[in-house]
Enzyme design. Structure first.
Site, mmCIF file in Angstrom:
data_model
loop_
_atom_site.group_PDB
_atom_site.id
_atom_site.type_symbol
_atom_site.label_atom_id
_atom_site.label_comp_id
_atom_site.label_asym_id
_atom_site.label_seq_id
_atom_site.Cartn_x
_atom_site.Cartn_y
_atom_site.Cartn_z
ATOM 1 N N CYS A 113 -0.862 -2.408 -4.770
ATOM 2 C CA CYS A 113 -1.401 -0.878 -4.227
ATOM 3 C C CYS A 113 -1.538 -0.239 -5.251
ATOM 4 O O CYS A 113 -2.542 0.159 -5.589
ATOM 5 C CB CYS A 113 -1.610 -1.049 -2.702
ATOM 6 S SG CYS A 113 -0.442 -0.405 -2.333
ATOM 7 N N ASP A 140 -10.313 0.769 -1.677
ATOM 8 C CA ASP A 140 -8.838 -0.076 -1.265
ATOM 9 C C ASP A 140 -8.828 -1.423 -2.076
ATOM 10 O O ASP A 140 -9.995 -2.372 -1.491
ATOM 11 C CB ASP A 140 -9.905 -0.433 1.226
ATOM 12 C CG ASP A 140 -8.576 -1.289 1.681
ATOM 13 O OD1 ASP A 140 -7.635 -1.331 0.371
ATOM 14 O OD2 ASP A 140 -8.553 -0.859 2.460
ATOM 15 N N HIS A 176 -6.330 -3.822 -1.301
ATOM 16 C CA HIS A 176 -5.836 -4.965 0.062
ATOM 17 C C HIS A 176 -7.038 -5.264 -0.031
ATOM 18 O O HIS A 176 -6.738 -6.236 1.605
ATOM 19 C CB HIS A 176 -5.366 -4.114 0.790
ATOM 20 C CG HIS A 176 -4.142 -2.681 0.507
ATOM 21 N ND1 HIS A 176 -4.528 -1.449 0.650
ATOM 22 C CD2 HIS A 176 -2.873 -2.697 0.480
ATOM 23 C CE1 HIS A 176 -4.047 -0.510 0.865
ATOM 24 N NE2 HIS A 176 -2.568 -1.568 -0.009
#
Length: 448
Positions: free
Chosen positions: A168, A341, A343
């Site tokens: 990440c 994000d 993820h």
């Protein structure tokens, strides 16, 4: 005991993911508040500047949520957490693109802001690329998080064909670099709505293949050589900055990189030596500031200065700054920061010899208009902040902006580098306290 803890953490993680599948709120803008919302230094008005009737409606930064049954609360109240993304970035672990559908057409945000936000390049977890070999270093296995060791024990023993659970921070760093290249090459006013294919040459640089200069594979390769980071191990802000600098120095002629190492100090003589190596021509230069603004949370004295970084014209965003995971922050409204994000796993971005062969579907996988935000009080204190300085005027404006922020300054600009020619502080210092990846649902959040 360790196995029992891991099993319990996994069960807790699964249950929270199910909850988030059902409860996935998106912020709604209060049309009456007329509060500006910012995206990388650009301000957008939320409503026409006309007198508004007296209202008790709560602004988006006060927590208005689309179809959310949770009570609305203002920042600073005990209910604020209830209307934000649940702890540990639950949404960040979904293997689904549904969480990033475009449901904000009627959310009240200015269309120009959504177009700007949706034009930012968004790098995410990828799956199905050629396996990155596992390190043969005896220390490599112990460097992995327990969850990753558990995963690799039941998976392919030879390598990693996905960066889910450990990549990440690399993806956040890729996003930051990609948007710096995007702005320097296509301009700050470029939008996907007007020319969706113009970014192909830039996206191609980040394909999940060693032939792409800024691929995950090349970040991992340099991380192993220069930063002591093994494949499958979570990177920190400092290691990510060093990889960006090294890879750009090798491959990029149009963009220079100036990194502050593990201190928030920018030295004018060193910066100008990077941006103006011949003493005359100024080259667009990306400033990377690695910093830690507290122990386990951001010290309140730094909050205003941190928010202001996203309001500066030179802003390229913030990588990191989310407890137990890394995000890419690009916008702000009051004390709420909007982020992309990483993820969300996607199929690997294939390498194409001719970038013109990238399809719009492949380009679409690098963008979203789905908004998420986080209160500044909930950010992790370790982060990598980026600024793009394109010319001398930019440099002068940026120096003035960082000097005159409200609150305690988070960046120091000095004329001379006392360590120039003598070697600097250890660049790995910040990485020795890296935050755990969000797949490590342990309460300890000391790293970064």
């Amino acid at each position: 005991m360790e196995v029992a803890l891991a099993v319990g953490a996994e069960a807790s993680r699964v249950s929270r993911r199910i909850l988030q599948k059902i409860w996935d709120p998106e912020p709604i803008n209060d049309r009456d508040s007329n509060e500006p919302v910012w995206c990388l230094g650009r301000s957008y008005k939320l409503a026409p500047e006309t007198p508004s009737p007296v209202t008790t409606a709560t602004s988006p930064v006060d927590g208005a949520i689309d179809a959310a049954p949770a009570p609305i609360a203002t920042p600073g109240t005990t209910n604020r957490q209830a209307i934000d993304t649940p702890p540990d970035s639950l949404a960040s672990s979904f293997d689904s693109s549904l969480a990033y559908d475009n449901r904000n057409q009627d959310s009240g945000w200015p269309p120009a802001f959504l177009d700007d936000f949706g034009s930012r390049i968004w790098m995410t977890y990828r799956t199905g690329f050629e396996p990155i070999p596992r390190s043969t270093d005896p220390k490599a296995a112990s460097a992995l998080s327990f969850t990753m060791r558990l995963k690799t024990s039941f998976g392919d023993q030879t390598g990693f064909s996905s960066d889910t659970g450990w990549g990440c921070m690399i993806r956040s760093g890729q996003s930051l670099l990609a948007n710096a290249l995007l702005i320097s090459q296509l301009g700050r006013d470029w939008r996907r709505t007007t020319d969706p294919g113009a970014e192909r040459n830039i996206v191609a640089l980040f394909a999940d293949d060693a032939r792409a200069p800024y691929s995950l594979q090349n970040f991992v390769k340099h991380g192993a050589i220069a930063c002591g980071k093994h494949p499958g191990e979570w990177f920190g802000p400092s290691a990510t900055a060093r990889c960006i600098q090294a890879l750009a120095d090798q491959h990029e002629s149009s963009l220079r990189i100036y990194s502050t190492g593990d201190l928030p100090d920018v030295y004018e003589d060193s910066f100008l030596a990077t941006a103006r190596p011949d003493g005359e021509t100024f080259h667009p230069t990306l400033i990377l500031v690695c910093t830690r603004l507290g122990i386990d949370k951001i010290n309140p004295v730094y909050e205003e200065a941190l928010i202001s970084t996203l309001q500066m014209e030179q802003s390229i965003g913030i990588a990191g700054g989310r407890p137990s995971s890394s995000h890419y922050f690009v916008g702000v409204q009051r004390q709420w920061l909007f982020y992309l994000d990483p993820h969300h796993p996607r199929p690997a971005l294939q390498y194409r010899e001719n970038p013109l062969n990238y399809t719009l579907e492949e380009l679409d996988s690098c963008h979203t208009r789905r908004l998420r935000y986080l209160h500044v009080e909930d950010m992790d204190p370790s982060m990598l902040i980026g600024f793009l300085i394109q010319d001398e005027d930019d440099w002068d404006m940026w120096k003035s902006a960082v000097k005159h922020v409200q609150g305690k300054s988070i960046i120091n600009v000095s004329r001379h580098d006392p360590a120039r020619g003598m070697g600097g502080a250890r660049a790995e210092a910040i990485d020795e306290v890296e935050t755990l990846s969000d797949d490590d649902d342990v309460d300890t959040v000391l790293e970064q």
